[in-house]
Write a protein that holds these residues in place. Structure first.
Motif, PDB file in Angstrom:
ATOM      1  N   ASN A   1      18.225 -40.230  11.631  1.00 25.87           N
ATOM      2  CA  ASN A   1      17.705 -40.813  12.856  1.00 25.87           C
ATOM      3  C   ASN A   1      18.831 -41.482  13.657  1.00 25.87           C
ATOM      4  OD1 ASN A   1      16.482 -42.617  14.699  1.00 25.87           O
ATOM      5  ND2 ASN A   1      14.601 -42.499  13.516  1.00 25.87           N
TER       6      ASN A   1
ATOM      7  N   LYS B   1      23.202 -45.714   8.892  1.00 23.96           N
ATOM      8  CA  LYS B   1      22.041 -44.945   8.453  1.00 23.96           C
ATOM      9  C   LYS B   1      22.137 -43.512   8.985  1.00 23.96           C
ATOM     10  CE  LYS B   1      20.102 -48.683   6.693  1.00 23.96           C
ATOM     11  NZ  LYS B   1      21.318 -49.493   6.821  1.00 23.96           N
TER      12      LYS B   1
ATOM     13  N   GLN C   1      19.057 -43.655  15.986  1.00 20.33           N
ATOM     14  CA  GLN C   1      19.095 -45.093  16.209  1.00 20.33           C
ATOM     15  C   GLN C   1      19.103 -45.874  14.910  1.00 20.33           C
ATOM     16  OE1 GLN C   1      19.533 -46.404  19.202  1.00 20.33           O
ATOM     17  NE2 GLN C   1      19.551 -44.374  20.114  1.00 20.33           N
ATOM     18  N   GLY C   2      18.667 -45.243  13.823  1.00 22.51           N
ATOM     19  CA  GLY C   2      18.755 -45.880  12.524  1.00 22.51           C
ATOM     20  C   GLY C   2      17.842 -47.062  12.311  1.00 22.51           C
ATOM     21  N   TYR C   3      16.808 -47.212  13.121  1.00 25.80           N
ATOM     22  CA  TYR C   3      15.867 -48.293  12.798  1.00 25.80           C
ATOM     23  C   TYR C   3      14.417 -47.812  12.866  1.00 25.80           C
ATOM     24  CZ  TYR C   3      15.514 -49.282  17.880  1.00 25.80           C
ATOM     25  OH  TYR C   3      15.310 -49.211  19.230  1.00 25.80           O
ATOM     26  N   GLY C   4      14.208 -46.603  12.322  1.00 24.87           N
ATOM     27  CA  GLY C   4      12.846 -46.118  12.127  1.00 24.87           C
ATOM     28  C   GLY C   4      12.144 -45.712  13.410  1.00 24.87           C
TER      29      GLY C   4
END
Lengths: 228, 579
Positions: free
Chosen positions: A39, A36, A41-44
């Motif tokens: 971002n 992703k 960390q890629g988890y929102g």
């Protein structure tokens, strides 16, 4: 078709999920390759959360010796078998290193528990747990792995091993390897049309007429609802 | 730089504080009527479809804590920004009593993560005092609200089934999803016990209601926010379309300090802090609508003191903050041995239960006054942090695959196999009941404490009465019977008198309402029956604060219906130049 395209297709509401899933057949290789963007960390994460994650990742809690013992214990608890790999294959020790920093109430019981274990081994074999032979390690683990059978003088060891078992199991079964082993097959676009017929039959159930008449006909799923 | 309050140049028709269910609906109705609206939200923008913010369809291993609830109260992937405690924004409690206050600072507020349970209040719920002599009647009846419930159903979408039950009004439903395996087992067990086990009523689109939103694709993750808007959240379903009208200016990260008034006592707008630059601003409007949540709106009124309103705005009665009440809640889990070694299939379903149990009892024959409904959970869920904990309390109780007893706990291949065997074999029940609103359950301004913006904070005082405690006892008895009737084994020990039968702290169910209640008598209520302040004609409160009594229902659908009704009244009164 990647996940986002599948969702887009779903958003159009014309394709059935079944079509999409059979047309893709590439869930695994696509999602592993795709990182992703944006971002970190890629988890929102919110900016504060991303910063906290970063700080925890950069911090180190366990010593190399402690990590070695954690790895041995984790693989005793969840070894490789004919279904899947071991706890360390699933990077459970790395998860444990992170989670004790994230949930600090684990820190002291883990550090003290590892020390307790080493002291037991030193008394018996004049070696640390990691230095013991596999047979010696199992002999010590057997003293603390069965809460209802353990001797009262080992109760602190039992408490430590329970925690170690919990963290190992949760780390393993929330990993990619562990989820596959467990057989959880959701978290993907689907069309829920009830419990499979053979499962209903196995437990002696059936959808009654009222339920079938009231519930969604899956073929109507893409049609906009009207009441008048 | 001088410390000053900067005025936004534009004069709005309406300023709305808060973008949750009440504020979102007001923004939609008022902007569609052509009014110029300022919508203020204390948190950031949020869109579940924004890849930077989305958590839907993430796997537990995409989070280093595997979804644990360290930074978000309901886990890493939950959509709510905020929680039980917010850094720099404390609240306090009085006389050793307990109240937990969940705040979600973001566009759409708490509608982003809620359970989507969308129940209408029934005829009795609006007139409970007439029925049992306790609390107060609402100044309006079910018939007053029914046309708005109808419109909310069609606008937003809710699945359910027509049941013709007393006090559980049917609506314009979407077809419900078929029950899951454990839900069928609950239905059979419940019906043996004489309980109605019926399709749940959730605002999730099994079929769409318009072209902007797609139907549910059954990932079971509504609490994460939906990238295709297949469920209801105020941000996606109300604010987003309202913004398209071009009549709404959205101010995010705008923490409102107080409502401003003129010498005549009329509201002229609000003062707020922009969290981005920490400067003070004001927005002027002909009408002020508070929708900041029941307690936050009460706090705003109490903090808006002036010569005309020395007791806080719209508070000559002293009722602001009083009659605070949350739903009761208690729960119990169990293990269903018959579901060990289950065949695997995708059982995610919608983001919540497919069946539920509405209140069935006759309180005149019971030792507590008000009812509760039962929610249920179970099935083959995606594992997250905590999965597998406590196996040592389970695997010694049931024979292994070879039929022989095992020693509890253990390690190795045999233990690893146990986690597979127990997957999806648990059931959970939770009761959500009505608490009787009382004057001595309240929030007030703490005389000594301010938040980081210098705004005086709330102090809570809340106790449960015998009615609520006895109701929790009844819940526990029912849960245990249900689990046993299903052939299951209740987990742990049954909560007893020492824990008030597992009754959660007030606030925990996040259904707090009643702090600016409506009524016909200005001496005992804050708002009239159109959510309009008795004392300040151009001031409205459209969140749960307006509730006279919470039913054994979830409040959101009623907040939406009443906000729609109040908003149309505002349009009408502006046209008639009455405000």
């Amino acid at each position: 078709m990647d996940r986002r395209e599948s969702l887009k297709a779903l958003a159009l509401g014309t394709l059935s999920v079944g079509t999409i899933l059979s047309a893709t057949g590439c869930e695994d290789k696509k999602t592993t390759g795709e990182k992703k963007a944006g971002n970190a960390q890629g988890y929102g994460r919110t900016p504060d959360e991303a910063e906290r994650d970063k700080a925890l990742t950069e911090e180190k809690f366990f010593t190399p010796e402690e990590m070695k013992t954690i790895t041995i214990l984790a693989d005793i608890i969840i070894p490789a078998d004919e279904h899947s790999g071991s706890a360390s294959d699933a990077k459970v020790p790395e998860f444990i290193e992170f989670i004790v920093k994230d949930i600090p109430e684990h820190k002291l019981p883990m550090r003290g528990g590892l020390r307790w274990l080493d002291v037991q081994c030193a008394k018996r074999y004049n070696k640390s747990f990691a230095e013991c032979s596999p047979e010696q390690r199992i002999a010590v683990v057997d003293l603390i792995a069965y809460p209802e059978k353990a001797a009262p003088e080992n109760s602190q060891g039992v408490a430590f091993f329970n925690r170690m078992r919990n963290l190992t199991a949760t780390g393993f079964f929330t990993s990619k390897i562990g989820i596959k082993d467990l057989g959880y097959i959701g978290n993907t676009p689907n069309e829920w049309d009830g419990v499979p017929a053979d499962v209903l039959k196995q437990y002696g159930y059936a959808y009654d007429e009222k339920t079938l008449a009231t519930c969604l006909k899956i073929e109507d799923r893409g049609k906009i609802m009207t009441w008048d | 730089m001088a410390f000053e309050i900067k005025k936004q140049a534009k004069l709005y028709d309406v300023c709305i504080v808060g973008s949750g269910a009440g504020g979102g609906m007001a923004a939609k109705i008022l902007s569609e009527a052509g009014l110029k609206v300022a919508l203020l939200e204390a948190g950031p923008k949020y869109d579940p479809a924004d890849p930077e913010q989305a958590t839907q369809l993430k796997w537990p291993y995409e989070s280093p804590r595997r979804g644990a609830s360290t930074t978000r109260a309901f886990g890493d992937f939950d959509a709510a920004y905020g929680g039980w405690q917010i850094d720099g924004e404390p609240y306090t409690k009085k006389n050793g009593t307990e109240f937990d206050w969940f705040r979600s600072r973001m566009l759409g507020g708490r509608t982003n993560h809620w359970g989507r349970i969308s129940l209408r209040f029934g005829e009795r719920d609006f007139k409970h005092k007439s029925y049992d002599g306790l609390g107060d009647d609402w100044p309006i009846s079910y018939q007053d609200v029914a046309p708005y419930y109808d419109r909310v159903d069609k606008l937003i979408g809710v699945f359910g089934s027509k049941e013709n039950l007393p006090n559980e009004p049917d609506g314009f439903f979407l077809p419900p999803p078929k029950p899951r395996m454990h839900e069928l087992m609950v239905k059979r067990a419940g019906e043996k016990m004489g309980l109605p086990v019926i399709p749940a009523r959730l605002s999730i689109l099994t079929r769409s209601v318009n072209k902007d939103r797609s139907p549910c694709f059954y990932c079971s993750q509504c609490n994460r926010g939906c990238t295709v808007y297949g469920d209801f959240s105020s941000s996606s379903v109300l604010v987003k379309p309202a913004m398209k009208s071009g009549h709404v200016d959205l101010y995010t990260n705008a923490m409102v300090r107080e409502v401003l008034t003129d010498d005549s006592g009329k509201a002229t707008g609000v003062a707020y802090i922009d969290k981005a630059d920490m400067q003070e601003y004001s927005v002027n409007a002909r009408v002020v609508v508070l929708a900041a949540s029941a307690c936050e709106s009460a706090r705003l009124l109490l903090n808006s003191k002036s010569a005309k309103h020395p007791n806080g705005l719209a508070n000559s009665s002293g009722v602001v903050g009083k009659y605070l009440h949350d739903s009761t809640g208690a729960s119990r889990g169990g293990f269903i041995p018959a579901l060990m070694d289950r065949k695997r299939y995708n059982e995610d379903g919608v983001g919540g239960m497919h069946l539920y149990i509405p209140w069935w009892g006759d309180n005149k024959k019971l030792d507590f006054a008000r009812g509760y409904h039962i929610e249920m959970g179970g099935g083959m869920h995606m594992p997250s942090y905590g999965y597998g904990f406590g196996m040592e309390n389970m695997n010694g109780k049931y024979p292994g695959r070879d039929g022989k007893p095992k020693a509890a706990g253990g390690y190795g291949a045999s233990l690893k196999d146990d986690y597979r065997r127990y997957f999806g074999a648990h059931i959970g029940f939770a009761g959500r009941g009505e608490c009787i609103a009382r004057e001595d359950n309240y929030c007030e301004i703490d005389p000594n404490v301010v938040d980081k913006y210098g705004i005086p904070v709330l102090r809570f005082h809340y106790t449960w009465s015998d009615h609520e405690v006895k109701q929790a006892k009844h819940m526990q008895d029912t849960f245990e019977q249900l689990i046993v009737e299903m052939g299951g084994v209740p987990s742990g020990t049954k909560p007893g008198e020492d824990t008030k039968y597992g009754l959660e702290n007030p606030g925990r169910i996040i259904h707090e309402v009643g702090t600016t209640r409506m009524g016909d008598n200005p001496a005992t209520s804050v708002l009239n029956k159109f959510n309009q302040a008795h004392e300040v004609k151009n001031l409205f409160v459209v969140d749960g604060g307006a509730f006279v009594s919470q039913a054994d229902k979830n409040p959101t659908w009623t907040i939406l219906a009443l906000s729609m009704r109040a908003s149309e009244y505002i349009v009408d009164q502006l046209k008639k130049q009455n405000i």
